[in-house]
Scaffold this motif. Structure first.
Motif, PDB file in Angstrom:
ATOM      1  N   SER A   1       8.901  -6.564  -5.726  1.00 43.23           N
ATOM      2  CA  SER A   1       8.981  -5.733  -6.936  1.00 43.23           C
ATOM      3  C   SER A   1       9.633  -6.535  -8.048  1.00 43.23           C
ATOM      4  O   SER A   1       9.399  -6.296  -9.229  1.00 43.23           O
TER       5      SER A   1
ATOM      6  N   GLY B   1       5.180  -2.269   0.920  1.00 45.08           N
ATOM      7  CA  GLY B   1       4.349  -2.928  -0.084  1.00 45.08           C
ATOM      8  C   GLY B   1       2.877  -2.987   0.262  1.00 45.08           C
ATOM      9  O   GLY B   1       2.416  -2.343   1.201  1.00 45.08           O
ATOM     10  N   GLY B   2       2.161  -3.756  -0.512  1.00 39.89           N
ATOM     11  CA  GLY B   2       0.706  -3.799  -0.404  1.00 39.89           C
ATOM     12  C   GLY B   2       0.212  -4.969   0.419  1.00 39.89           C
ATOM     13  O   GLY B   2       0.994  -5.722   0.989  1.00 39.89           O
TER      14      GLY B   2
ATOM     15  N   ASN C   1       0.728 -11.770  -5.285  1.00 39.35           N
ATOM     16  CA  ASN C   1       1.805 -11.344  -4.391  1.00 39.35           C
ATOM     17  C   ASN C   1       2.665 -12.534  -3.997  1.00 39.35           C
ATOM     18  O   ASN C   1       2.215 -13.678  -4.058  1.00 39.35           O
TER      19      ASN C   1
ATOM     20  N   TYR D   1      -2.859  -6.175  -6.766  1.00 40.05           N
ATOM     21  CA  TYR D   1      -2.268  -4.936  -6.255  1.00 40.05           C
ATOM     22  C   TYR D   1      -3.311  -4.252  -5.392  1.00 40.05           C
ATOM     23  O   TYR D   1      -4.511  -4.426  -5.599  1.00 40.05           O
TER      24      TYR D   1
ATOM     25  N   MET E   1      -4.515  -0.576  -4.286  1.00 36.32           N
ATOM     26  CA  MET E   1      -4.347   0.874  -4.482  1.00 36.32           C
ATOM     27  C   MET E   1      -4.461   1.600  -3.141  1.00 36.32           C
ATOM     28  O   MET E   1      -3.874   2.650  -2.943  1.00 36.32           O
TER      29      MET E   1
ATOM     30  N   GLU F   1       3.703   1.073  -2.987  1.00 31.12           N
ATOM     31  CA  GLU F   1       2.382   0.463  -2.855  1.00 31.12           C
ATOM     32  C   GLU F   1       1.831   0.628  -1.441  1.00 31.12           C
ATOM     33  O   GLU F   1       0.630   0.542  -1.209  1.00 31.12           O
TER      34      GLU F   1
ATOM     35  N   HIS G   1      -2.864   6.163  -7.425  1.00 33.55           N
ATOM     36  CA  HIS G   1      -3.573   5.362  -8.428  1.00 33.55           C
ATOM     37  C   HIS G   1      -5.087   5.381  -8.295  1.00 33.55           C
ATOM     38  O   HIS G   1      -5.771   4.727  -9.076  1.00 33.55           O
TER      39      HIS G   1
ATOM     40  N   ARG H   1      -5.238   0.943 -10.739  1.00 32.75           N
ATOM     41  CA  ARG H   1      -3.912   1.316 -11.226  1.00 32.75           C
ATOM     42  C   ARG H   1      -3.739   0.830 -12.659  1.00 32.75           C
ATOM     43  O   ARG H   1      -4.108  -0.295 -12.987  1.00 32.75           O
TER      44      ARG H   1
ATOM     45  N   ALA I   1       3.010   0.817 -11.362  1.00 31.23           N
ATOM     46  CA  ALA I   1       3.457   0.527  -9.996  1.00 31.23           C
ATOM     47  C   ALA I   1       4.952   0.730  -9.886  1.00 31.23           C
ATOM     48  O   ALA I   1       5.449   1.320  -8.921  1.00 31.23           O
TER      49      ALA I   1
END
Lengths: 664, 249, 226
Positions: free
Chosen positions: A73, A227-228, A238, A430, A432, A453, A459, A463, A468
């Protein structure tokens, strides 16, 4: 399986208020008896852990980092949205909700998105109270800027480091609870298994990354804020270590993965420079407020630029194609991310790209510098300035706004963006999609929650910028602390979970077996090389534009790669030590399965929506075409190595009219 | 094009191991980042079935603070205001020898190779680096105006990424720059000013307890800080601490 | 009083002591130099001996003098203990030492410089102060009663080459110590201001050159011109 979204009854605007007044509460004396595990210490995790501890729950928080402050983040640049209407430009909760639903191409749940918009204003208040140094006006009040996909200024920011400042705020709140002992922090611990007891999530198996020891941790509920999964693509914005393992291990225990194909490709990233590239760097979307995106009109010019024989500044104004302004006059350079990304791809596919690989477009600040320069000159009462003097004045303004981003660009590329236009290209940013959750943020496994995420909820298929951070903090500070009560209120008489129960021992064995297997293969290829290959397959077959044949091919390739991985990967060292290669191997193994599921979801969804663009479903002008009649649903997948099974949650829109998204 | 480099890399199996330098040859490209150059080395090592060099990294955008390394004697390498992950190989010469060592301080024990334990910094924050406000208690964000400049100065301190380069650069192994940046970040804001006295007392005490050295105003921290945090922060901390000691109750 | 003990256990407290004592010693240097400049008067030592007499007999000056000795010893003691503590806190050092141009050599070697100054002071005090206190000097009378003839002892010493060299080296060491110490004292007191600190730093640099230069001129003057 029927998916119950558990959306409260009543009008949209009252749902959350009514819910909060009726959701079962846990009395303070009972909170003290309950334990909650939080996986992840980013915005969603740290804010949840801190808030739950403040309420009185006993929290165990896990991060694979050495410190909770390193979560990814921290890298968010541009800002955080909130429906404060401080700019007096007509913003409201409804408008933020509407923009988010529309931006998400009508593939998110109305009730969740509305709640997000409702919570947004409190987030800003909370963060200011924590000491987040947001940008301010001269009068001392909070400053706003505009962001892609919307026509109001509702984005709060702290230079180009908003994520960092918000995370530090949450980290400080978390640190305060660690000091009180209400949060027990487990740094350098990675969740490798979810433990179910009688069908409920009751704990995890975590690996201590320093010693390799597998630890059993029990709790009354488990919150995933991990997280994603953008790193399935290997190259993404990322962080290198961002991974899907905690979520994926839960999927393997029966949690459903919703809309895994929804991937956001961010339009403004620094292009790939070589085969050794380890990650891509985002240039904040806020740059599109002032930067103009263009490519040369003539292909010959583009070719000369690609060969290094011409530079961007050599192309005269009339030979430039400001394609976003041309195609989308209403929003221009501020169209949503998915639209901007695809448009860049279209231009580059036509051969108009502007770097040696042909995969880049210009983002130009020359106009902005002149515009600001003239404003400054007029403010200072200067007349008869030369263009160079005006540019110098404007350059200062641009530097005040985006200085750190320009510096970063120069560090990475070695080019000075004040003198020559930036080169940018879309990159995976990202996801979604994520774990399926109901209105309570609870997955289909009772007691397992997912926030930020990590879940799929707010989203839709795309997004909007600066949303986020909003979602991570809304979930952690203002949603989960209430909704977790819906589960925990019924657990007050459940004694402390004993980590020596057979379910824990079984789960630990399972995890140990996986580790032993990876270590025993002793093949000839590195984990990294498999990850790169997986990323390439995903990018080529399940990237910015997808089609049936490509996806089918992609699935085959991923399966073959997975097979090869388990035959030929080499993981050096042993389990009983600090072994980053082993940790990576476990993560990549999970990406290999998740990648396949993403492809299957993309294959199933033969419409185009948001970040998911199916070439079969496009208008003659190349705009994405949604198919609401057939695809207005959430696709939630139950993993199976051979044939994953899909469940549908229909999406109902009672408060917005489904329209073709137009930014023209 | 391309660079042929000789690396001298600190290898240390674990905290009990003595540690030593090992020499490697590596071919790099000018546009690579320093960590990508190490990735190339590790890829080769793994290919030869040897243990790769352990180093910490994550975001590779210069913001998470995970990357470290002392490169030719300098924390985060030769460029000012640049983290190791943002350092690119175009700043090195063909044939150059590069010595890579971990961040050194008695408070940063080596875990493996170039990875050190920086958790002492977290404990300093836990001692008081926060505003004591619970979720939901906050008044409207605009209820207290904050002078633009003040907010900017606070931000400059808050930009600290907690990498620990200041400690590594300091011949005394002091964490004064890190600690003071947090104290000034919060202290300049009205929301953080309220509990500044206890904050500074507790954080300074924790800094001592961890065994960090004592600042003697050398300024190596400021010179090496990738986020250009200044000695003004340390002076601020001193003022706040002196005030808290002699005027507090 | 535990709070005060706690305060002086921290780096902030210790450096506050260092800063205060340092500034006091910096002031003392000015007073000392002004007095010593009497040596440049060509009056056979009358002005210098009268000044020396005043300095050793005035009760107020005496109090200040003892304060000065105390501060000096405190400065030395705290400084050396800080250096030892900090060495331990640093632990193992990097194999490659990099010298950042923004960091002065003096700032990293204050303890060494300080100990050299201390050694110089022992020599200096042994030479003059000890002789004066133990009645090894002749007395002269300028009409206001007898005063000790420190002047003759000084001018004799400054004819010895090794003493002159030692004094000049002592002053160079002092200059380095002040080069960092002057501005550092302000930082230690928490004085670092965007408007005023550049001035303090500039002033400190001139101070750290001019004061030791003033002291060093005296032995050189006596050696070469007297």
């Amino acid at each position: 399986m029927t998916l119950e979204s558990k959306i409260p009854e009543g009008p949209l605007a009252d749902k959350w208020t009514n819910y909060k007044s009726t959701v079962p509460l846990v009395a303070p004396n009972n909170k003290r008896k309950l334990e909650v595990i939080v996986i992840g210490s980013g915005l969603a995790g740290a804010s949840a852990a801190a808030s739950l501890a403040e309420m009185g729950y006993n929290v165990k928080c896990f991060t694979f980092h050495d410190s909770p402050r390193r979560a990814h983040s921290i890298a968010a640049q541009g800002g955080i949205n909130a429906a404060k209407n401080y700019a007096n430009d007509g913003d409201s909760v409804y408008r933020l909700f509407y923009d988010t639903i529309k931006g998400g191409d009508y593939r998110s749940r109305e009730a969740n998105t509305y709640r997000l918009a409702e919570c947004s204003a409190s987030i800003i208040d909370q963060c200011v109270a924590q000491g987040v140094p947001f940008a301010r006006e001269y009068g001392g009040l909070l400053e706003n800027r505009s962001f892609g996909g919307v026509q109001v200024s509702r984005t709060f920011y702290a230079r180009g480091q908003t994520g960092q400042q918000l995370l530090i705020g949450a980290y400080q709140a978390l640190s305060r609870q660690i000091a009180t002992g209400k949060v027990k922090m487990y740094n350098r611990h990675e969740m490798l298994n979810l433990v179910l007891v009688e069908g409920k999530a009751r704990g995890i198996i975590a690996r201590n990354l320093l010693t390799g020891a597998l630890e059993r941790h029990g709790a009354h509920a488990v919150v995933l804020a991990s997280g994603g999964y953008g790193n399935v693509f290997y190259l993404s914005t990322n962080a290198m270590l961002s991974n899907a393992t905690a979520a994926w291990k839960s999927v393997k225990k029966g949690a459903l993965m919703a809309n895994p194909c929804y991937t956001q490709i961010h339009p403004t990233c620094i292009p790939v420079s070589g085969h050794y590239q380890s990650k891509l760097t985002l240039m904040s979307e806020s740059l599109r407020n002032d930067g103009r995106v263009w490519v040369p009109k003539k292909k010959e010019d583009a070719v000369l630029i690609q060969q290094g024989k011409k530079r961007g500044v050599d192309i005269p104004e009339e030979d430039r194609d400001y394609y976003l302004e041309r195609r989308y006059p209403a929003f221009g350079n501020l169209v949503p991310r998915d639209v901007a990304s695809r448009a860049a791809k279209v231009e580059c596919d036509k051969g108009h790209g502007v770097n040696p690989t042909g995969l880049a477009v210009f983002l130009d600040f020359a106009d902005a510098m002149m515009r600001y320069g003239r404003m400054e000159a007029s403010k200072k009462g200067l007349v008869n300035l030369s263009d160079a003097e005006i540019k110098a004045l404007g350059r200062q303004v641009v530097s005040d706004k985006y200085g750190n981003l320009f510096e970063m660009y120069e560090k990475i590329t070695g080019e000075n963006p004040y003198e020559t236009p930036m080169k940018i290209y879309p990159a995976v940013h990202y996801t979604m999609g994520g774990l399926w959750v109901d209105y309570n943020l609870e997955t289909n496994i009772p007691g397992l929650f997912a926030t930020g995420e990590c879940n799929f909820s707010d989203h839709g298929a795309n997004r909007l910028g600066a949303s986020a951070l909003m979602q991570g903090l809304a979930d952690g500070y203002f949603v989960l602390p209430y909704t977790i009560g819906s589960f925990l209120a019924h657990e007050i008489s459940t004694p402390k979970i004993d980590p020596d129960r057979p379910e824990f021992i079984e789960a630990e064995k399972e995890t140990k077996a996986q580790i032993d297997k990876l270590l025993s293969i002793n093949g000839s290829q590195s984990v990294e090389s498999f990850h790169r290959r997986l990323g390439q397959i995903m990018w080529d077959h399940c990237g910015m534009a997808r089609n049936e044949a490509g996806l089918k091919e992609g699935r085959k390739l991923v399966r073959a790669l997975r097979e090869e991985f388990y035959k030929d990967v080499f993981v050096p060292g042993s389990n009983e030590e600090y072994n980053p290669e082993l940790a990576k191997a476990i993560r990549v193994a999970d990406f290999m399965e998740l990648g396949e599921l993403m492809i299957m979801d993309a294959l199933n969804r033969s419409e185009s929506c948001g970040g998911h663009f199916r070439e079969e479903s496009a208008s003659p002008e190349g705009e994405a075409m949604r198919n609401d009649a057939e695809f207005a649903y959430v696709a939630a997948w139950k993993w199976d190595e051979n044939e994953p099974e899909m469940f549908k949650e229909p999406l109902e829109f009672k408060n917005v009219e489904l329209k073709t998204r137009s930014y023209k | 094009m391309g660079l042929n480099l000789k690396l001298k890399v600190w290898r240390q199996k674990n905290n009990k191991d003595e540690g030593h330098f090992e020499d490697y040859q590596v071919k790099a490209d000018e546009d690579m980042s320093f960590l990508e150059m190490l990735d190339v080395l590790n890829e080769e090592l793994v290919h030869e079935k040897k243990e790769p060099v352990a180093f910490e990294h994550d975001c590779r955008e210069g913001i998470c603070g995970a990357c470290s390394l002392v490169i030719n004697g300098r924390p985060h390498g030769p460029n000012a205001a640049t983290t190791t992950c943002q350092l690119h190989m175009r700043h090195f010469k063909d044939g150059q020898t590069i010595v890579i060592e971990p961040f050194r301080a008695s408070t940063f024990p080596v875990i493996k190779d170039l990875v050190v334990d920086r958790s002492a910094l977290d404990r300093i924050i836990q001692a008081g680096g926060f505003v004591s406000v619970n979720t939901g208690q906050a008044p409207d964000g605009n209820s207290i105006p904050i002078e633009k400049n003040r907010a900017e100065h606070s931000f400059e301190s808050a930009a600290c990424i907690g990498c620990g380069a200041c400690v590594a650069a300091c011949p005394n192994g002091s964490a004064a720059l890190f600690t003071s940046a947090k104290i000034r970040h919060l202290g300049l804001l009205p929301q953080g000013k309220v509990e500044e006295g206890t904050r500074v007392a507790n954080m300074v005490a924790q800094m001592n307890k961890e065994g960090f050295g004592m600042c003697s105003n050398i300024g190596a921290c400021e010179a090496e800080c990738p986020k250009e945090i200044t000695l003004q922060n340390i002076a601020y901390m001193k003022r706040a601490y002196i005030k808290a000691t002699f005027s507090g109750e | 009083m535990k709070w005060l003990v706690t305060f002086f256990e921290t780096g902030v407290g210790k450096k506050l002591l260092m800063g205060f004592t340092g500034l006091f010693l910096i002031l003392f240097l000015v007073v000392h130099l002004v007095g010593n400049l009497q040596l440049l008067k060509d009056d056979g030592g009358e002005a210098f001996n009268t000044y020396a007499h005043f300095m050793t007999t005035n009760p107020l000056i005496k109090v200040i003098a003892y304060g000065n000795y105390f501060f000096l010893l405190l400065h030395a003691f705290v400084g050396i203990s800080l250096a030892i503590y900090n060495r331990k806190a640093k632990g193992k050092r990097n194999a490659v030492a990099f010298k950042n141009p923004r960091v002065t050599w003096a700032s990293q070697n204050m303890a060494l410089l300080g100990m050299l100054i201390l050694a110089f002071l022992f020599m200096h005090m042994g030479d003059f102060w000890f002789k004066m206190k133990t009645g090894q000097l002749n007395v002269v009378d300028y009409g206001n009663g007898e005063v000790k003839d420190l002047f003759s002892a000084v001018s004799a010493s400054f004819k010895e080459l090794w003493i002159v060299i030692a004094y000049v080296i002592g002053q160079i060491v002092l200059a380095y110590h002040l080069w960092h110490g002057f501005q550092s004292a302000f930082q230690s007191l928490g004085v670092n201001h965007i408007k005023y600190t550049p001035f303090i730093k500039q002033f400190g640099k001139w101070y750290s050159i001019l004061i030791p230069l003033g002291f060093a001129i005296l032995p050189l003057y006596y050696y070469f011109f007297k």
